[in-house]
Design a protein around this motif. Structure first.
Motif, mmCIF file in Angstrom:
data_model
loop_
_atom_site.group_PDB
_atom_site.id
_atom_site.type_symbol
_atom_site.label_atom_id
_atom_site.label_comp_id
_atom_site.label_asym_id
_atom_site.label_seq_id
_atom_site.Cartn_x
_atom_site.Cartn_y
_atom_site.Cartn_z
ATOM 1 N N VAL A 97 0.094 63.245 -21.395
ATOM 2 C CA VAL A 97 -0.891 62.311 -21.966
ATOM 3 C C VAL A 97 -2.291 62.674 -21.472
ATOM 4 C CG1 VAL A 97 -1.570 59.894 -22.106
ATOM 5 C CG2 VAL A 97 0.817 60.486 -21.936
ATOM 6 N N TYR A 98 -2.331 63.021 -20.217
ATOM 7 C CA TYR A 98 -3.596 63.315 -19.575
ATOM 8 C C TYR A 98 -4.231 64.570 -20.175
ATOM 9 C CZ TYR A 98 -6.516 62.702 -15.414
ATOM 10 O OH TYR A 98 -7.543 62.454 -14.564
ATOM 11 N N ILE A 99 -3.398 65.589 -20.376
ATOM 12 C CA ILE A 99 -3.890 66.833 -20.989
ATOM 13 C C ILE A 99 -4.431 66.526 -22.385
ATOM 14 C CG2 ILE A 99 -3.158 69.074 -21.934
ATOM 15 C CD1 ILE A 99 -1.153 69.222 -19.574
ATOM 16 N N ALA A 100 -3.668 65.722 -23.128
ATOM 17 C CA ALA A 100 -4.082 65.379 -24.489
ATOM 18 C C ALA A 100 -5.441 64.682 -24.484
ATOM 19 C CB ALA A 100 -3.023 64.487 -25.127
ATOM 20 N N LEU A 101 -5.595 63.747 -23.567
ATOM 21 C CA LEU A 101 -6.832 62.969 -23.501
ATOM 22 C C LEU A 101 -8.020 63.867 -23.159
ATOM 23 C CD1 LEU A 101 -8.124 60.072 -23.344
ATOM 24 C CD2 LEU A 101 -7.657 60.145 -20.906
ATOM 25 N N ILE A 102 -7.862 64.673 -22.120
ATOM 26 C CA ILE A 102 -8.984 65.515 -21.675
ATOM 27 C C ILE A 102 -9.298 66.583 -22.723
ATOM 28 C CG2 ILE A 102 -9.809 67.076 -19.860
ATOM 29 C CD1 ILE A 102 -7.965 65.593 -17.908
ATOM 30 N N ALA A 103 -8.261 67.156 -23.332
ATOM 31 C CA ALA A 103 -8.478 68.207 -24.335
ATOM 32 C C ALA A 103 -9.271 67.657 -25.523
ATOM 33 C CB ALA A 103 -7.138 68.770 -24.790
ATOM 34 N N ARG A 104 -8.945 66.466 -25.940
ATOM 35 C CA ARG A 104 -9.646 65.875 -27.097
ATOM 36 C C ARG A 104 -11.111 65.595 -26.765
ATOM 37 N NH1 ARG A 104 -6.282 63.231 -31.380
ATOM 38 N NH2 ARG A 104 -8.234 62.250 -31.946
ATOM 39 N N TYR A 152 -8.982 53.013 -7.198
ATOM 40 C CA TYR A 152 -9.669 53.097 -8.484
ATOM 41 C C TYR A 152 -11.176 52.944 -8.308
ATOM 42 C CZ TYR A 152 -10.032 52.845 -13.514
ATOM 43 O OH TYR A 152 -10.322 53.119 -14.809
ATOM 44 N N VAL A 153 -11.560 52.029 -7.450
ATOM 45 C CA VAL A 153 -12.992 51.832 -7.181
ATOM 46 C C VAL A 153 -13.580 53.097 -6.547
ATOM 47 C CG1 VAL A 153 -14.618 50.552 -5.734
ATOM 48 C CG2 VAL A 153 -12.856 49.321 -6.993
ATOM 49 N N LEU A 154 -12.848 53.692 -5.612
ATOM 50 C CA LEU A 154 -13.336 54.904 -4.947
ATOM 51 C C LEU A 154 -13.436 56.077 -5.916
ATOM 52 C CD1 LEU A 154 -11.763 55.120 -1.378
ATOM 53 C CD2 LEU A 154 -14.036 54.394 -2.067
ATOM 54 N N GLY A 161 -8.871 58.514 -16.408
ATOM 55 C CA GLY A 161 -7.463 58.926 -16.505
ATOM 56 C C GLY A 161 -6.670 58.689 -15.239
ATOM 57 N N VAL A 162 -7.356 58.517 -14.101
ATOM 58 C CA VAL A 162 -6.622 58.237 -12.868
ATOM 59 C C VAL A 162 -5.814 56.947 -13.027
ATOM 60 C CG1 VAL A 162 -6.891 57.621 -10.432
ATOM 61 C CG2 VAL A 162 -8.154 59.546 -11.378
ATOM 62 N N VAL A 182 -2.083 64.561 -7.514
ATOM 63 C CA VAL A 182 -2.964 65.722 -7.306
ATOM 64 C C VAL A 182 -2.481 66.899 -8.144
ATOM 65 C CG1 VAL A 182 -3.674 67.440 -5.588
ATOM 66 C CG2 VAL A 182 -3.785 65.019 -5.029
ATOM 67 N N ILE A 183 -1.183 67.164 -8.093
ATOM 68 C CA ILE A 183 -0.642 68.295 -8.866
ATOM 69 C C ILE A 183 -0.881 68.062 -10.364
ATOM 70 C CG2 ILE A 183 1.488 69.510 -9.509
ATOM 71 C CD1 ILE A 183 0.823 70.198 -6.746
ATOM 72 N N THR A 184 -0.651 66.839 -10.796
ATOM 73 C CA THR A 184 -0.843 66.531 -12.220
ATOM 74 C C THR A 184 -2.303 66.697 -12.612
ATOM 75 O OG1 THR A 184 0.930 64.915 -12.036
ATOM 76 C CG2 THR A 184 -0.433 64.783 -13.990
ATOM 77 N N LEU A 185 -3.177 66.224 -11.730
ATOM 78 C CA LEU A 185 -4.613 66.324 -12.005
ATOM 79 C C LEU A 185 -5.045 67.786 -12.124
ATOM 80 C CD1 LEU A 185 -6.811 64.126 -12.163
ATOM 81 C CD2 LEU A 185 -7.398 64.647 -9.814
ATOM 82 N N ILE A 186 -4.615 68.603 -11.171
ATOM 83 C CA ILE A 186 -4.985 70.026 -11.196
ATOM 84 C C ILE A 186 -4.411 70.684 -12.445
ATOM 85 C CG2 ILE A 186 -4.619 72.247 -10.026
ATOM 86 C CD1 ILE A 186 -4.636 70.655 -7.362
#
Lengths: 533, 313
Positions: free
Chosen positions: B191-198, B293-295, B246-247, B103-107
């Motif tokens: 990695v997540y920031i990089a992916l979403i930013a791109r 993942y399904v949820l 990304g989850v 959650v913290i990483t996602l936010i």
């Protein structure tokens, strides 16, 4: 204002302004000093020291369960839970009297019926216990504090068997727990040792907690390894499992943990530079590296091929790969036994000494009839010790013409595949690597790997009646001189038959914060006598 | 929409059944033997065999699968071979740290990456754009454990601001809880920031060229309004999709992050279980991950309707 003052002020302001739920719990200096945070060598995944025989389980179990005898730093068994013992003149009947006032952690007294049930469970799994059981007439209670073990033949190593620190140790449990099938896991962890296990805080793989047992009655003698008075100086010991060595090193430097059982040698220079950290060789008995050959399959069903391996393996190179360039951590080993111990032998070990004779090894290998067939070498990559041994010896053995099929795998796979006796084309193997704790190799008592009883032997299934006879001679030895003679002959016979190839002797460090005192060198970490300021 | 959501939830049942069969079969055919690990290195082959029998590992495939599946249907994930604890208890012990970390990483990732992508698109071709894209390449390229070690070295060892390792439960206070998660979340979030930013940048560039954006500019809408009210909302669907995908990255990354920062989460539980061949635990955790993942995918599908009113279920 410097950074620290600023942070302190900030923290103070935060504490005043934030609601209670948002503030950190206060941990007084006294409470912190009474909690010892320890990083064990491995994860405490289960906690039955008879069912699971991993060293980490034994180490934790030694805090919670006591033994009838303890082993002191001279390797002599000393009375621990036992007040006295009498042995009949013919050596066939042992009568033991328990100390008074011993209690289990659930408050019940330790009675002889608990001891009898515990010894019955232990003797079903332990090699020495099995030997005693094979000689047993009866194991019975005499009264609440007395029990008797009568045998068909004398067993001179009785007290050593009851006090040894090799796994499984003869830990004493309440009868209701000890009656569990030795091949089933116990579900209650109640002992009579100096610490009690805090089960509801146990997170396997992450944390195990032990609290001082207030009713424990230490002996009056000074503590020496598992013998003597086990005086607990802290209220609580927390085992913090850290799978990553770099993280454990950082946590020790930062003071987040107090004691790291087995730092890897690569990180020792870093730790030694830190003036808040002390370090020393942890276990003086170290470990013996092992290249294990399958005696059932060619080429190693021929002793000449096995001997060629001994001639080719350069232990110094292997040990550098295993223990690093710190030469104080390892040595060559022309023996199957632990160096520096009272009955250590080197007879027969000349083949491991001096420069390697590759040409002679090639010739011997050819004489054995080897024609270049693939030699399946199982190398667990997730264990640095086995990987180091495999990487180096695979090259050394290629030099003598062995066609090594290097199978890079994990320890779990090696554990199952090494039990396969089929040809290599059907999942079998020729070589795998392991290591033995030096304390298991000070004599043949708990040294499973030295046995050569064929199908019943350890993986590789060596068969040699001579080696077995020499081993039996040690068990029958009544004096130190007789033991020394038996060990010398056993070592020579084991080299003659090449039971396996020792790849060297190596040790590892233990490291602790300087505010911790009382850390003792030994075959396991002892948590009595250790305090923290 | 409720009917759709219900249908999707029901549809997870066959998915989970297939996952269960697949996981069980894979573990069955994979090499390794928990009995050998339990018995210890010095155990004899006879000891290992006896333990294998006592654990029921000598039973045929169908019998073992049937037994396991029957218990799963009743909500019983089984008991760990090693710890003798119920798998559900072990998961419960570990779920809070992993959930907190995710959650913290996602936010953190979304709140950093989306503005970064928006700004990069707005300033396309400038040094800001290049810096953001440079960071994205770095975020993709540098392994999580390297970032973790560097952060621990700087902020824990050198500056002594944050702890090196461990986890403090939320119940013991927000700051102690958060303190332990800052470095792991940054390490995992890279990695997540990089992916979403791109993705944000690419989608925004496309949207910013649309006619309605030109119209908005012509009507005098300010830059902030164009970027965040008109463009970003229309770019949201692909961004939300990537956040969802990304989850899975986070679940994978949590394994490494939890090891580096000694966080007692589900990632470490999985690795430990795999190395020991603790089959019930592996099966239980993978089922849980699949379910999550399904949820998450369902949640993402439902979120589409918020951003794009044309989407109806």
């Amino acid at each position: 204002m410097d950074r620290r003052s600023f942070l302190k002020t900030g923290s103070g302001l935060a504490a005043l302004t934030l609601p209670a739920g948002l503030s950190a719990p206060a941990l007084s200096q006294g409470a912190a000093a009474r909690t010892l945070r320890f990083v064990p060598q491995a994860n405490l995944a289960n906690f039955d020291p008879i069912w699971g025989t991993q060293y980490v389980v034994r180490n934790a179990a030694a805090m919670v369960w006591d033994t009838l005898y303890g082993l002191d730093d001279k390797l002599q068994p000393q009375r621990q839970m036992v007040e006295s013992e009498q042995v009949s003149p013919d050596g066939l009947t042992w009568t033991f009297q328990l100390r008074s006032g011993l209690k289990f952690h659930d408050g019940t007294p330790v009675l002889s019926k608990d001891v009898v049930a515990s010894l019955a469970r232990w003797s079903a799994r332990d090699p020495m216990g099995q030997m005693i059981k094979a000689l047993q007439n009866e194991l019975v209670t005499v009264d609440d504090s007395t029990f008797r073990w009568s045998l068909k033949a004398p067993y001179p190593k009785m007290l050593y068997a009851l006090g040894k620190v090799n796994s499984p140790c003869s830990f004493i449990m309440p009868e209701r727990i000890a009656k569990t099938d030795p091949f089933q896991q116990i579900t209650e962890f109640v002992g009579s040792g100096p610490y009690r296990f805090v089960r509801n805080e146990w997170v396997p793989g992450a944390k195990a907690v032990f609290e001082k047992f207030a009713d424990y009655q230490p002996r009056s003698e000074p503590a020496s390894w598992t013998a003597g008075g086990k005086r607990v100086m802290v209220d609580r010991v927390e085992w913090v499992v850290m799978p990553d060595a770099a993280t454990a090193a950082a946590a020790l430097q930062n003071g987040e943990v107090d004691w790291w059982e087995q730092p890897i040698s690569d990180l020792m220079p870093l730790l030694k530079r830190n003036r808040n950290i002390a370090s020393d060789i942890g276990d003086p008995f170290g470990n013996i590296g092992t290249l294990r050959m399958n005696h059932l399959l060619p080429p190693f069903n021929d002793v000449r091929a096995r001997r060629a391996v001994l001639m080719a393996v350069d232990q110094a190179d292997v040990m550098r790969a295993v223990a690093g360039d710190d030469d104080t951590l390892w040595r060559r080993l022309p023996s199957f036994f632990t160096p520096g111990t009272p009955i250590y032998p080197e007879e027969g070990g000349d083949i491991m000494k001096g420069p390697r004779n590759i040409e002679a090894a090639k010739k011997l290998l050819a004489e054995s009839g080897y024609k270049g067939e693939p030699v399946v070498m199982l190398v667990a990559q997730d264990q640095p010790i086995t990987k180091g041994q495999g990487d180096v010896t695979s090259e050394q053995l290629r030099k003598i013409g062995l066609n090594i099929d290097y199978v890079a795998t994990d320890w779990g796979t090696v554990g199952s595949r090494r039990a396969v006796k089929s040809p290599t084309s059907q999942g079998g193997w020729n070589i795998f690597f392991s290591w033995h704790a030096g304390v298991d190799c000070i004599n043949p008592a708990a040294y499973t790997a030295i046995r050569t009883n064929g199908e019943g032997a350890w993986f590789g299934w060596p068969k040699s009646d001579t080696v077995e006879a020499k081993r039996d001679a040690w068990f029958a030895a009544a004096t130190l001189e007789q033991e020394k003679a038996a060990m010398a002959e056993l070592n020579k016979a084991a080299f003659d038959d090449v039971v396996f190839c020792p790849t060297g002797f190596f040790s590892s460090y233990t490291a602790w914060r300087r505010n911790v005192s009382g850390v003792v060198k030994g075959p396991l970490p002892f948590f009595w006598g250790v305090s923290k300021s | 929409m409720f009917a759709y959501a219900l249908r999707r939830v029901v549809a997870t049942i066959p998915v989970m059944a297939i996952v269960a069969l697949f996981v069980f079969s894979l573990l069955y055919i994979s090499p390794g033997d928990p009995a050998a690990v339990i018995a210890g290195d010095q155990a004899t082959p006879a000891d290992v065999e006896r333990i294998r029998q006592s654990l029921g590992l000598d039973r045929p495939y169908l019998v073992r699968f049937g037994d396991w599946a029957w218990h799963i249907i009743q909500g019983d994930l089984g008991v760990s071979i090693f710890t003798n604890l119920p798998v559900s208890t072990m998961i419960a012990q570990r779920i809070e740290p992993t959930l907190s970390l995710m959650v913290i990483t996602l936010i953190l990732a979304v709140s950093i990456a989306v503005p970064m992508g928006v700004v990069a698109a707005w300033k396309q071709g400038t040094w800001i754009d290049r810096a953001v894209m440079g960071f994205a390449v770095l975020g993709f390229s540098v392994p999580v454990f390297v970032v973790g070690y560097l952060l621990a070295y700087i902020f824990a060892l050198e500056l002594d601001w944050l702890p090196v390792q461990g986890y403090t439960p939320f119940a013991r206070g927000v700051w102690p809880w958060f303190q332990n998660l800052i470095l792991p979340a940054i390490a995992l979030g890279g990695v997540y920031i990089a992916l979403i930013a791109r993705i944000t940048r690419a989608t925004m560039l496309e949207v910013l060229q649309q006619d309605y954006i030109r119209t908005a500019r012509a009507k005098g809408v300010g830059q902030k309004g164009i970027l965040f009210l008109h463009a970003l909302k229309n770019a949201a669907v692909p961004i939300v999709t990537v956040v969802g995908i990304g989850v899975a990255l986070l679940i994978g990354g949590a394994v490494v992050t939890e090891s580096v920062f000694a966080i007692p989460g589900l990632g470490r539980l999985t690795v430990d279980a795999i190395l020991r061949r603790d089959y019930p635990v592996i099966q239980g955790v993978i089922l849980l991950f699949s379910f999550v993942y399904v949820l998450v995918n369902l949640l993402i599908d439902l979120l589409y309707t918020l951003f794009d009113p044309r989407i109806r279920y």
